[in-house]
Motif scaffolding. Structure first.
Motif, PDB file in Angstrom:
ATOM      1  N   TYR A   1      35.247  32.376  18.682  1.00  0.00           N
ATOM      2  CA  TYR A   1      34.694  31.335  18.549  1.00  0.00           C
ATOM      3  C   TYR A   1      33.659  31.241  19.779  1.00  0.00           C
ATOM      4  N   THR A   2      33.719  31.543  21.083  1.00  0.00           N
ATOM      5  CA  THR A   2      33.046  31.829  22.250  1.00  0.00           C
ATOM      6  C   THR A   2      31.802  32.185  21.793  1.00  0.00           C
ATOM      7  N   HIS A   3      31.532  33.588  21.016  1.00  0.00           N
ATOM      8  CA  HIS A   3      30.918  34.479  21.291  1.00  0.00           C
ATOM      9  C   HIS A   3      29.535  33.507  20.313  1.00  0.00           C
ATOM     10  N   TYR A   4      30.454  33.162  19.421  1.00  0.00           N
ATOM     11  CA  TYR A   4      29.289  32.094  17.975  1.00  0.00           C
ATOM     12  C   TYR A   4      28.427  31.033  19.240  1.00  0.00           C
ATOM     13  N   SER A   5      29.296  30.303  20.196  1.00  0.00           N
ATOM     14  CA  SER A   5      29.214  29.220  20.379  1.00  0.00           C
ATOM     15  C   SER A   5      27.695  29.277  21.402  1.00  0.00           C
ATOM     16  N   PHE A   6      27.706  30.576  21.733  1.00  0.00           N
ATOM     17  CA  PHE A   6      26.398  31.315  22.461  1.00  0.00           C
ATOM     18  C   PHE A   6      25.140  31.632  21.264  1.00  0.00           C
ATOM     19  N   MET A   7      25.522  31.963  20.284  1.00  0.00           N
ATOM     20  CA  MET A   7      24.133  32.757  19.395  1.00  0.00           C
ATOM     21  C   MET A   7      23.895  30.984  18.515  1.00  0.00           C
ATOM     22  N   VAL A   8      24.111  30.294  18.723  1.00  0.00           N
ATOM     23  CA  VAL A   8      23.900  29.265  17.574  1.00  0.00           C
ATOM     24  C   VAL A   8      22.445  28.609  18.144  1.00  0.00           C
ATOM     25  N   PHE A   9      21.703  28.228  17.907  1.00  0.00           N
ATOM     26  CA  PHE A   9      20.290  28.000  18.123  1.00  0.00           C
ATOM     27  C   PHE A   9      19.586  27.029  16.408  1.00  0.00           C
ATOM     28  N   GLY A  10      18.342  26.083  17.219  1.00  0.00           N
ATOM     29  CA  GLY A  10      17.942  25.221  16.341  1.00  0.00           C
ATOM     30  C   GLY A  10      17.907  24.021  16.984  1.00  0.00           C
ATOM     31  N   PHE A  11      18.006  22.842  15.283  1.00  0.00           N
ATOM     32  CA  PHE A  11      17.927  21.302  15.532  1.00  0.00           C
ATOM     33  C   PHE A  11      19.207  21.086  16.226  1.00  0.00           C
ATOM     34  N   SER A  12      20.552  21.338  15.587  1.00  0.00           N
ATOM     35  CA  SER A  12      21.871  21.363  15.695  1.00  0.00           C
ATOM     36  C   SER A  12      23.051  21.450  16.503  1.00  0.00           C
ATOM     37  N   ARG A  13      21.884  22.925  17.181  1.00  0.00           N
ATOM     38  CA  ARG A  13      22.994  23.304  18.255  1.00  0.00           C
ATOM     39  C   ARG A  13      24.102  22.379  19.330  1.00  0.00           C
ATOM     40  N   ILE A  14      23.655  21.179  19.809  1.00  0.00           N
ATOM     41  CA  ILE A  14      24.498  21.097  20.105  1.00  0.00           C
ATOM     42  C   ILE A  14      26.134  20.206  19.622  1.00  0.00           C
TER      43      ILE A  14
ATOM     44  N   TRP B   1      31.481  21.485  18.797  1.00  0.00           N
ATOM     45  CA  TRP B   1      33.095  22.175  17.240  1.00  0.00           C
ATOM     46  C   TRP B   1      33.402  23.829  17.689  1.00  0.00           C
ATOM     47  N   LEU B   2      32.377  24.831  18.212  1.00  0.00           N
ATOM     48  CA  LEU B   2      32.485  26.181  18.345  1.00  0.00           C
ATOM     49  C   LEU B   2      33.527  26.137  19.425  1.00  0.00           C
ATOM     50  N   ARG B   3      33.444  25.576  20.443  1.00  0.00           N
ATOM     51  CA  ARG B   3      33.701  25.867  21.503  1.00  0.00           C
ATOM     52  C   ARG B   3      35.062  25.162  21.541  1.00  0.00           C
ATOM     53  N   ASP B   4      35.641  23.898  21.303  1.00  0.00           N
ATOM     54  CA  ASP B   4      36.703  22.996  20.519  1.00  0.00           C
ATOM     55  C   ASP B   4      37.381  23.739  19.980  1.00  0.00           C
ATOM     56  N   GLN B   5      37.127  24.410  19.042  1.00  0.00           N
ATOM     57  CA  GLN B   5      37.933  25.767  18.491  1.00  0.00           C
ATOM     58  C   GLN B   5      38.515  26.653  19.389  1.00  0.00           C
ATOM     59  N   ALA B   6      37.501  27.011  20.204  1.00  0.00           N
ATOM     60  CA  ALA B   6      37.577  28.015  20.953  1.00  0.00           C
ATOM     61  C   ALA B   6      38.850  27.654  21.711  1.00  0.00           C
TER      62      ALA B   6
ATOM     63  N   LEU C   1      37.476  41.865  16.123  1.00  0.00           N
ATOM     64  CA  LEU C   1      36.459  41.169  16.870  1.00  0.00           C
ATOM     65  C   LEU C   1      35.375  41.855  16.187  1.00  0.00           C
ATOM     66  N   LEU C   2      35.358  42.138  14.743  1.00  0.00           N
ATOM     67  CA  LEU C   2      33.875  42.571  13.785  1.00  0.00           C
ATOM     68  C   LEU C   2      33.512  41.287  13.281  1.00  0.00           C
ATOM     69  N   GLU C   3      31.763  42.290  13.482  1.00  0.00           N
ATOM     70  CA  GLU C   3      30.753  40.455  12.935  1.00  0.00           C
ATOM     71  C   GLU C   3      29.940  41.614  12.034  1.00  0.00           C
ATOM     72  N   SER C   4      29.351  40.871  11.260  1.00  0.00           N
ATOM     73  CA  SER C   4      28.451  41.186  10.784  1.00  0.00           C
ATOM     74  C   SER C   4      27.049  40.768  11.402  1.00  0.00           C
ATOM     75  N   GLU C   5      26.821  40.784  12.469  1.00  0.00           N
ATOM     76  CA  GLU C   5      25.863  40.066  13.682  1.00  0.00           C
ATOM     77  C   GLU C   5      25.099  39.353  12.214  1.00  0.00           C
ATOM     78  N   GLN C   6      25.409  38.864  11.492  1.00  0.00           N
ATOM     79  CA  GLN C   6      24.342  37.435  10.781  1.00  0.00           C
ATOM     80  C   GLN C   6      24.596  35.822  11.667  1.00  0.00           C
ATOM     81  N   HIS C   7      23.363  35.676  12.941  1.00  0.00           N
ATOM     82  CA  HIS C   7      23.509  34.764  13.660  1.00  0.00           C
ATOM     83  C   HIS C   7      23.257  33.295  13.266  1.00  0.00           C
ATOM     84  N   ASP C   8      23.080  33.168  12.022  1.00  0.00           N
ATOM     85  CA  ASP C   8      22.634  31.842  11.614  1.00  0.00           C
ATOM     86  C   ASP C   8      23.850  30.872  10.820  1.00  0.00           C
ATOM     87  N   ILE C   9      23.695  29.667  11.218  1.00  0.00           N
ATOM     88  CA  ILE C   9      25.000  29.208  11.110  1.00  0.00           C
ATOM     89  C   ILE C   9      26.196  29.353   9.959  1.00  0.00           C
ATOM     90  N   ALA C  10      25.035  28.927   8.265  1.00  0.00           N
ATOM     91  CA  ALA C  10      26.375  29.581   7.605  1.00  0.00           C
ATOM     92  C   ALA C  10      26.700  31.199   7.499  1.00  0.00           C
TER      93      ALA C  10
END
Length: 153
Positions: free
Chosen positions: A29-42, A47-52, A80-89
């Motif tokens: 959750y912490t990693h993904y919080s770094f990877m969010v960009f765009g209008f809905s980032r904040i 939410w991601l940091r609350d989940q962490a 901790l494997l990830e797909s490297e897909q950093h879009d929100i979906a």
């Protein structure tokens, strides 16, 4: 009252798997919080940091249960494997998989202690409810606006 009429080693094994999964959740959750960009980032980062933070609280709780039973909490961390897909979906789909895996571990714990240890049984039920709630929230975020049917992915 705790009766301990169950396989203590199996219970501790599942609890350590839960601990590792929850610690992986903190990192994920912490990693993904770094990877969010765009209008809905904040709001999404918040939410991601609350989940962490919630994952850390869950890890601490299961660690306390492990030591109560005389076990040794694992220093390991889950996958901790990830797909490297950093879009929100893509991030949300990975999180949905992670939450479902954690839910499965809590259900496994419940099956081992149900009717045998009221304290751990109640803990497992509370965690199943919490993980189920998290899954429903991620599911709703993955739906198209106005969609009433659960996410099918």
């Amino acid at each position: 009252m705790t009766t301990h009429e169950y396989d203590r080693d199996a219970v501790l094994g599942v609890m350590n798997s839960i601990l590792e999964a929850e610690l992986a959740g903190v990192v994920r959750y912490t990693h993904y919080s770094f990877m969010v960009f765009g209008f809905s980032r904040i709001p999404i980062v918040s939410w991601l940091r609350d989940q962490a933070t919630e994952s850390l609280v869950h890890a601490q709780a299961v660690g306390e249960h492990i030591t109560t039973l005389g076990g040794h909490p694992s220093l390991g961390i889950g996958k901790l494997l990830e797909s490297e897909q950093h879009d929100i979906a893509g991030i949300l789909r990975e999180l949905l998989d992670h939450e479902r895996m954690a839910l499965g571990l809590y259900r496994k714990l419940l099956a081992l202690v149900e009717g045998r240890d009221v304290v751990i049984e109640e803990y497992a039920r509370q965690m199943i409810a919490a993980e189920s709630h998290d899954i429903s929230e991620v599911d709703k975020m993955l739906r198209a606006p106005g969609a009433l049917q659960p996410f099918a992915g």
